[in-house]
Enzyme design. Structure first.
Site, mmCIF file in Angstrom:
data_model
loop_
_atom_site.group_PDB
_atom_site.id
_atom_site.type_symbol
_atom_site.label_atom_id
_atom_site.label_comp_id
_atom_site.label_asym_id
_atom_site.label_seq_id
_atom_site.Cartn_x
_atom_site.Cartn_y
_atom_site.Cartn_z
ATOM 1 N N HIS A 212 -6.057 -48.496 -4.814
ATOM 2 C CA HIS A 212 -5.525 -49.771 -5.286
ATOM 3 C C HIS A 212 -4.563 -50.026 -5.924
ATOM 4 C CE1 HIS A 212 -7.302 -49.025 -9.198
ATOM 5 N NE2 HIS A 212 -6.735 -50.091 -9.653
HETATM 6 C C1 UD1 Z 1 -5.232 -54.641 -11.985
HETATM 7 C C2 UD1 Z 1 -4.382 -53.795 -13.030
HETATM 8 C C3 UD1 Z 1 -4.827 -52.403 -12.895
HETATM 9 C C4 UD1 Z 1 -6.310 -52.092 -12.435
HETATM 10 C C5 UD1 Z 1 -6.909 -53.090 -11.562
HETATM 11 C C6 UD1 Z 1 -8.254 -52.992 -11.558
HETATM 12 C C7 UD1 Z 1 -2.473 -54.871 -13.640
HETATM 13 C C8 UD1 Z 1 -1.026 -54.814 -14.031
HETATM 14 N N1 UD1 Z 1 -2.968 -54.074 -12.818
HETATM 15 O O1 UD1 Z 1 -4.421 -54.353 -10.661
HETATM 16 O O2 UD1 Z 1 -4.260 -51.743 -13.925
HETATM 17 O O3 UD1 Z 1 -6.508 -50.877 -12.209
HETATM 18 O O4 UD1 Z 1 -6.592 -54.358 -11.959
HETATM 19 O O5 UD1 Z 1 -8.955 -53.103 -10.146
HETATM 20 O O6 UD1 Z 1 -3.041 -55.692 -14.358
HETATM 21 N N2 UD1 Z 1 -7.249 -59.963 -5.439
HETATM 22 C C9 UD1 Z 1 -8.138 -60.764 -4.763
HETATM 23 N N3 UD1 Z 1 -9.303 -61.041 -5.843
HETATM 24 C C10 UD1 Z 1 -9.578 -60.744 -6.777
HETATM 25 C C11 UD1 Z 1 -8.708 -59.795 -7.642
HETATM 26 C C12 UD1 Z 1 -7.407 -59.586 -7.036
HETATM 27 O O7 UD1 Z 1 -8.002 -61.106 -3.887
HETATM 28 O O8 UD1 Z 1 -10.554 -60.874 -7.642
HETATM 29 C C13 UD1 Z 1 -6.199 -59.897 -4.864
HETATM 30 C C14 UD1 Z 1 -5.144 -60.771 -4.939
HETATM 31 O O9 UD1 Z 1 -4.132 -60.749 -3.865
HETATM 32 C C15 UD1 Z 1 -3.914 -60.284 -6.062
HETATM 33 C C16 UD1 Z 1 -3.987 -58.591 -5.908
HETATM 34 O O10 UD1 Z 1 -5.515 -58.545 -5.591
HETATM 35 O O11 UD1 Z 1 -2.712 -60.687 -5.880
HETATM 36 C C17 UD1 Z 1 -3.506 -57.792 -6.978
HETATM 37 O O12 UD1 Z 1 -4.705 -58.464 -8.134
HETATM 38 P P1 UD1 Z 1 -3.950 -58.079 -9.747
HETATM 39 O O13 UD1 Z 1 -4.972 -58.514 -10.654
HETATM 40 O O14 UD1 Z 1 -2.846 -58.761 -9.885
HETATM 41 O O15 UD1 Z 1 -4.012 -56.581 -9.895
HETATM 42 P P2 UD1 Z 1 -4.843 -55.158 -9.456
HETATM 43 O O16 UD1 Z 1 -3.872 -54.632 -8.339
HETATM 44 O O17 UD1 Z 1 -5.966 -55.476 -9.102
HETATM 45 N N1 UDP Z 2 -15.861 -49.786 -9.430
HETATM 46 C C1 UDP Z 2 -16.868 -50.540 -8.908
HETATM 47 N N2 UDP Z 2 -16.925 -50.820 -7.434
HETATM 48 C C2 UDP Z 2 -16.034 -50.576 -6.668
HETATM 49 C C3 UDP Z 2 -14.878 -49.644 -7.049
HETATM 50 C C4 UDP Z 2 -15.004 -49.159 -8.603
HETATM 51 O O1 UDP Z 2 -17.726 -50.773 -9.804
HETATM 52 O O2 UDP Z 2 -16.232 -50.781 -5.337
HETATM 53 C C5 UDP Z 2 -15.957 -49.396 -10.598
HETATM 54 C C6 UDP Z 2 -15.586 -48.016 -11.282
HETATM 55 O O3 UDP Z 2 -16.951 -47.444 -11.201
HETATM 56 C C7 UDP Z 2 -14.941 -48.145 -12.426
HETATM 57 C C8 UDP Z 2 -13.959 -49.332 -12.339
HETATM 58 O O4 UDP Z 2 -14.613 -50.027 -11.280
HETATM 59 O O5 UDP Z 2 -15.610 -48.133 -13.515
HETATM 60 C C9 UDP Z 2 -12.717 -49.001 -12.129
HETATM 61 O O6 UDP Z 2 -12.134 -50.038 -11.546
HETATM 62 P P1 UDP Z 2 -10.582 -49.983 -10.764
HETATM 63 O O7 UDP Z 2 -10.607 -48.873 -10.151
HETATM 64 O O8 UDP Z 2 -10.555 -51.301 -10.250
HETATM 65 O O9 UDP Z 2 -9.597 -50.016 -12.054
HETATM 66 P P2 UDP Z 2 -8.937 -48.828 -12.894
HETATM 67 O O10 UDP Z 2 -9.770 -48.066 -13.557
HETATM 68 O O11 UDP Z 2 -7.865 -47.838 -11.860
HETATM 69 O O12 UDP Z 2 -7.978 -49.611 -13.925
#
Ligand code: UD1
Ligand code: UDP
Length: 452
Positions: A212
């Site tokens: 992601h």
């Molecule tokens: C964010 C964090 C990343 C973390 C990740 C966990 C930052 C810079 N990055 O990245 O470190 O690993 O969260 O998952 O904050 N979206 C949805 N629904 C949701 C959430 C997101 O559709 O509930 C989509 C939207 O299109 C959004 C995109 O995902 O624009 C990115 O979401 P965003 O929260 O900006 O960043 P992540 O890639 O999730």
């Molecule tokens: N996770 C979850 N369901 C999923 C994928 C991830 O519960 O389908 C949990 C995972 O166990 C971990 C956390 O989400 O604790 C990690 O989140 P993510 O990979 O989005 O972010 P990151 O840790 O890279 O910031």
């Protein structure tokens, strides 16, 4: 002793933050410490937020800032987060602000604390990937620079902070709360069979796949990821790959038309993001984990899995140093496939012992709750310089440790004399057991050191 309502403000807003703050919230409740809980709404889908509130017993947030779906890009997201946090802080007037990790919500909480002159506590301080192209690396460095208190999950994180010049009295070694959350889940009767049956999986006969990170969602990287998955599907016909797809990844796979390609491979199982109980069960029973997630690397390590991380660098070097984690940045798909196949064929490693596990012992939530209680009861101000608590002494005296780097990865030596070249030192001469001795932490000492 109970503190006033609103004295501690906890700010979170994404999936990993929901999971990692849960143990802190349980302990604040257990200790009778009041707090105000702000959910920024950076993540807003049910599968990315509410499901974790339900499964990990998080309370309804006191305020929901609803920024997620409204922001068009990262800059607008951060700007909205700061504006809404600043007005909430002014209205609620907390004594301290706490945030964890490296997301845009974390950075905004740090900056909002500056704009409102509030002390800021940053948890997961000192994590470094040394890759400045990652948004998260910039976010965590800025949050660490702003923080009055820096709660570090690992010894290497403490050393990173010290090497950057953070005053020792502001740093506390506390561990990673993901260990607490994971233990909570596996202490429950997991519905293993039900979950595996849902996806038609057999224990040890499948791989878990997640991706992601923004830098892995460019067109080029998505084509590489799709090639990797289709190659895995061809070369490991007796295994399934389960891929819970993050909403951002799904959107990009749809835009590039690659979701269709993947859905044609019959041993690739694409699902919506899963709940924590379901996801941990899948990791626990998996053969190998392929991911670019920080939290998933931690969890797979604790559960004793082989991990292939789709990045050139990790902020959890312990998992790499101890031989559980292999890094590959996808530029050579054949090499990546080779590593994955070798990992599938290799015997499973032994999970690390919790009492000395480099990432934590499962007591981080309690530790952080008690520290926050102490900090809230102390009259500190954002400008104050000297009001920290003494640095938790590590198992080895800090001055004898040398932190060295090879290919951007930090290595810690027991004695600074051993490390002749501080910028590039080989770990070839160290056995895995010696490396474990270096990164392991004797958690039985830490609470005494913290005065808890
Ligand atoms: C964010 C964090 C990343 C973390 C990740 C966990 C930052 C810079 N990055 O990245 O470190 O690993 O969260 O998952 O904050 N979206 C949805 N629904 C949701 C959430 C997101 O559709 O509930 C989509 C939207 O299109 C959004 C995109 O995902 O624009 C990115 O979401 P965003 O929260 O900006 O960043 P992540 O890639 O999730
Ligand atoms: N996770 C979850 N369901 C999923 C994928 C991830 O519960 O389908 C949990 C995972 O166990 C971990 C956390 O989400 O604790 C990690 O989140 P993510 O990979 O989005 O972010 P990151 O840790 O890279 O910031």
């Amino acid at each position: 002793m109970s503190t006033n309502k609103d004295s501690i403000m906890i700010v979170a807003g994404t999936r990993p933050e929901a999971i990692k703050i849960a143990p802190l919230i349980w302990w604040l409740d257990k200790l009778g410490v009041d707090y105000i809980f702000i959910w920024s709404g950076q993540h807003y889908d049910y599968e990315m937020s509410k499901i974790f509130f339900e499964q990990l017993r998080l309370p309804e947030p006191d305020e929901y800032l609803d920024v997620g779906a409204q922001a068009q890009d990262v800059a607008q997201q951060v700007a909205l987060l700061i504006q809404r946090l600043v007005s909430t802080i002014k209205r609620r007037n907390p004594k301290i602000i706490y945030a964890l990790g490296d997301t845009n919500t974390t950075l905004a909480a740090a900056l909002a604390s500056v704009y409102t002159a509030k002390p800021f506590v940053h948890d997961e301080a000192g994590m470094r990937s040394f890759d400045p192209s990652m948004l998260e690396e910039n976010n965590r460095k800025m949050a660490d620079a702003i923080a009055n208190f820096r709660l570090a999950p690992t010894k290497i994180a403490v050393l990173n902070l010290l090497y950057e010049g953070a005053p020792p009295h502001t740093i506390k070694l506390v561990g990673s709360a993901v260990v607490d959350a994971l233990l909570y889940v596996i202490s429950h009767k997991l519905l293993k069979e039900e979950i595996l049956n849902t996806y038609e999986l057999k224990p040890s006969q499948y791989l878990v796949f997640t991706v992601h990170r923004r830098e892995n969602l460019t067109d080029k990287k998505l084509y590489q990821i799709t090639s990797l998955l289709t190659e895995m599907s061809n070369k490991l016909p007796n295994y399934k790959m389960i891929f819970p797809v993050h909403p951002h990844t799904r959107k990009r796979l749809e835009e590039t038309g690659l979701l269709k390609t993947l859905s044609f491979c019959n041993n690739i199982v694409l699902t919506a993001p899963l709940g924590y109980f379901e996801f941990i069960t899948l990791i626990k029973e998996a053969r190998v984990v392929v991911t670019d997630s920080g939290g998933v690397q931690e969890e797979a390590f604790i559960l004793g899995k082989r991990i292939i991380t789709l990045r050139k660098i990790t902020e959890w070097p312990e998992t790499f140093i101890l031989g559980y984690n292999h890094l590959t940045d996808l530029n050579d798909i054949n090499e990546a496939i080779d590593i994955i196949i070798k990992s599938v064929e290799a015997p499973e490693p032994i999970p690390p012992q919790l009492s000395t596990c480099p990432l934590g012992d499962g007591n981080t939530g309690q530790r952080v709750a008690k520290l926050l209680q102490k900090i809230a009861e102390t009259n500190i101000e954002r400008e104050s310089k000297g009001d920290g608590y003494p640095l938790p002494r590590l198992t080895t005296s800090i001055k004898d440790l040398a932190l060295c780097f090879k290919n951007g990865l930090p290595f810690v030596y027991e004695s600074s004399e051993e490390c002749t070249n501080k910028l590039c030192v080989s770990r070839e001469n160290l056995t895995q057991e010696e490396m474990f001795q270096i990164v392991k932490t004797d958690w039985s000492m830490i609470d005494k050191i913290l005065g808890l």
